[in-house]
Design a protein around this motif. Structure first.
Motif, short mmCIF file in Angstrom:
data_model
loop_
_atom_site.label_atom_id
_atom_site.label_comp_id
_atom_site.label_asym_id
_atom_site.label_seq_id
_atom_site.Cartn_x
_atom_site.Cartn_y
_atom_site.Cartn_z
N THR A 4 0.84 -1.20 0.00
CA THR A 4 0.00 0.00 0.00
C THR A 4 0.87 1.24 0.00
N GLY A 5 0.19 2.36 -0.10
CA GLY A 5 0.89 3.65 0.00
C GLY A 5 1.56 4.04 -1.30
N ILE A 6 2.51 4.92 -1.18
CA ILE A 6 3.21 5.46 -2.34
C ILE A 6 4.19 4.44 -2.87
N LEU A 7 4.06 4.12 -4.16
CA LEU A 7 4.91 3.12 -4.79
C LEU A 7 6.17 3.71 -5.41
N ASN A 8 6.16 5.00 -5.71
CA ASN A 8 7.33 5.64 -6.31
C ASN A 8 8.48 5.56 -5.30
N ALA A 9 9.55 4.87 -5.68
CA ALA A 9 10.66 4.60 -4.76
C ALA A 9 11.32 5.88 -4.27
N GLU A 10 11.54 6.83 -5.16
CA GLU A 10 12.21 8.06 -4.75
C GLU A 10 11.36 8.87 -3.78
#
Length: 151
Positions: A4-10
Motif C-alpha cells: 500500500t501507499g506510495i509506490l514511487n521509490a524516490e
C-alpha cells in the motif's frame, strides 16, 4: 513488493527522511524548482498526476502540522483552500506572498515534489509534525502545552 501507499521509490524514500519541522513542497507543473533542491519530478502530462491526488497520498503517510500556501489561495482559489482545510483539519494554516513561495520557501524545502498540475497557485508547503498521542501519551510524561490539545 510494497502492498500500500506510495509506490514511487524516490518519493517513498524521501518521505522517510522527513522529521519534525521539515518542509515538503508539492508544486504545480510550472514551478521554478531551485537547481540544488531535492527534486522529485512526477509530472507526466497536463494534470497527470494532479495536485490533490499527490497531496492526498502524501497526507496518508505524513503527520502534517502546518500548511502554507500563497496569499491568493483563500480569495482567488477558494475550492483548493477548502479542500486543503478538509484534508489537513488539524494543521495550522498560513499564507505567504506568492514570490516567497517561489523563492525563499522553495529554497527552505527539504524536498520539492513536482506534479503535472495546471492549477493556479498550486504550490503547497507541508510542515511535518509528530504524532502527539504516540510521542506524549506515555505514563508519567508531561505533555507540552502546544501538544495538549492534540491528545
Amino acid at each position: 513488493m510494497k502492498r500500500t501507499g506510495i509506490l514511487n521509490a524516490e518519493l517513498s524514500g524521501a518521505l522517510a527522511t522527513l522529521g519534525h519541522t521539515d518542509l515538503l513542497l508539492v508544486v504545480d507543473a510550472g514551478f521554478p524548482v531551485p537547481r540544488d533542491a531535492h527534486r522529485i519530478d512526477l509530472a507526466l502530462a497536463e494534470n497527470l498526476p494532479d495536485l490533490r491526488t499527490v497531496l492526498g497520498l502524501i497526507a496518508d503517510e505524513l503527520v502534517v502540522e502546518g500548511v502554507v500556501r500563497a496569499e491568493e489561495v483563500p480569495s482567488h482559489h477558494p475550492r483548493l483552500d477548502a479542500w486543503l482545510h478538509g484534508r489537513f483539519p488539524d494543521a495550522e494554516f498560513t499564507t505567504r506572498p506568492h514570490s516567497e513561495v517561489l523563492g525563499e520557501l522553495a529554497r527552505q524545502a527539504k524536498v520539492v515534489v513536482r506534479t503535472g498540475a495546471f492549477e493556479p497557485w498550486g504550490n503547497i508547503g507541508l510542515f511535518c509534525g509528530v504524532d502527539a498521542p504516540r510521542w506524549f501519551g506515555g505514563e508519567g510524561v508531561i505533555v507540552p502545552e502546544s501538544y495538549a490539545s492534540k491528545l
